[in-house]
Design a protein around this motif. Structure first.
Motif, PDB file in Angstrom:
ATOM      1  N   SER A 114       6.006  -2.159  19.359  1.00 18.20           N
ATOM      2  CA  SER A 114       6.122  -1.236  20.496  1.00 18.20           C
ATOM      3  C   SER A 114       6.199   0.220  20.056  1.00 18.20           C
ATOM      4  O   SER A 114       6.346   1.104  20.905  1.00 18.20           O
ATOM      5  CB  SER A 114       7.353  -1.591  21.333  1.00 18.20           C
TER       6      SER A 114
ATOM      7  N   GLN B  56       4.771   3.346  22.032  1.00 17.73           N
ATOM      8  CA  GLN B  56       4.530   2.964  23.422  1.00 17.73           C
ATOM      9  C   GLN B  56       5.824   3.194  24.200  1.00 17.73           C
ATOM     10  O   GLN B  56       6.725   2.363  24.185  1.00 17.73           O
ATOM     11  CB  GLN B  56       4.113   1.502  23.523  1.00 17.73           C
ATOM     12  N   ASP B  57       5.902   4.302  24.837  1.00 21.83           N
ATOM     13  CA  ASP B  57       7.145   4.697  25.505  1.00 21.83           C
ATOM     14  C   ASP B  57       7.636   3.672  26.518  1.00 21.83           C
ATOM     15  O   ASP B  57       8.845   3.515  26.714  1.00 21.83           O
ATOM     16  CB  ASP B  57       6.975   6.056  26.193  1.00 21.83           C
ATOM     17  N   SER B  58       6.712   2.955  27.152  1.00 19.23           N
ATOM     18  CA  SER B  58       7.109   2.028  28.211  1.00 19.23           C
ATOM     19  C   SER B  58       7.923   0.846  27.684  1.00 19.23           C
ATOM     20  O   SER B  58       8.782   0.334  28.391  1.00 19.23           O
ATOM     21  CB  SER B  58       5.876   1.516  28.951  1.00 19.23           C
ATOM     22  N   VAL B  59       7.685   0.409  26.484  1.00 20.24           N
ATOM     23  CA  VAL B  59       8.404  -0.763  25.944  1.00 20.24           C
ATOM     24  C   VAL B  59       9.326  -0.407  24.773  1.00 20.24           C
ATOM     25  O   VAL B  59      10.104  -1.243  24.310  1.00 20.24           O
ATOM     26  CB  VAL B  59       7.414  -1.872  25.514  1.00 20.24           C
TER      27      VAL B  59
END
Length: 172
Positions: A138, A141-144
């Motif tokens: 991750s 990947q800021d979202s995860v």
């Protein structure tokens, strides 16, 4: 009809203990000898039993200590690698510039899972190692990323708590 069985020499020798068949009472020195013999046998059995229990307790303690040692190595190894990834994220290092994972992790993981008693920590150890791969996958990947960092913290605490339970119980 012959000689009665109780009057034969063999029966007289076998049945009389310290006296003749006509005087079956035991003398006090014979009683003391028998009691001393029984005391020595009982004492020897108790010493053997105590030694058996002591060795068993020592073996269990050694097994627990060995499991705690390899657990600490596993936790330290994966914590260090996760820390490197987190530090790289804070420093803004690009995904392509991440350092390669330490190949020693395979050896440490194998030693852990080969250690007797690690079966009780299998799910927690797997969660710890999966947390590393989750962080690595991750990265960037800021979202995860936040969820992966949180999972890492939970996995470390869960693993260490499970190891402490075994350590305090002093039994695998």
């Amino acid at each position: 009809m012959g000689v009665p069985l109780y009057r034969t020499h063999r029966v007289d020798a076998a049945c009389s203990f310290g006296g003749s068949m006509w005087d079956p009472t035991l003398r006090s020195d014979e009683v003391q000898s028998v009691l001393a013999l029984l005391g020595a046998v009982l004492g020897g059995v108790l010493v053997l039993l105590g030694d058996f229990i002591r060795r068993r307790v020592e073996r269990r303690k050694e097994e627990v200590n060995r499991l705690v040692e390899v657990s600490a190595r596993l936790s330290s190894m994966y914590n260090r690698m996760c820390g490197e990834i987190i530090d790289a994220s804070v420093a803004g290092v690009a995904v392509s510039d991440l350092a390669a994972a330490d190949p020693l992790r395979y050896e440490v993981t194998t030693q852990f899972f080969m250690t007797p008693g690690s079966e009780q920590l299998r799910s927690q150890a797997s969660r710890l190692t999966d947390a590393y791969y989750g962080l690595r996958d991750s990265y960037g990947q800021d979202s995860v990323w936040v969820a992966a960092r949180d999972e890492h913290g939970l996995a470390v605490r869960e693993f260490e708590a499970a190891v402490r339970v075994i350590l305090h119980r002093n039994h695998i």
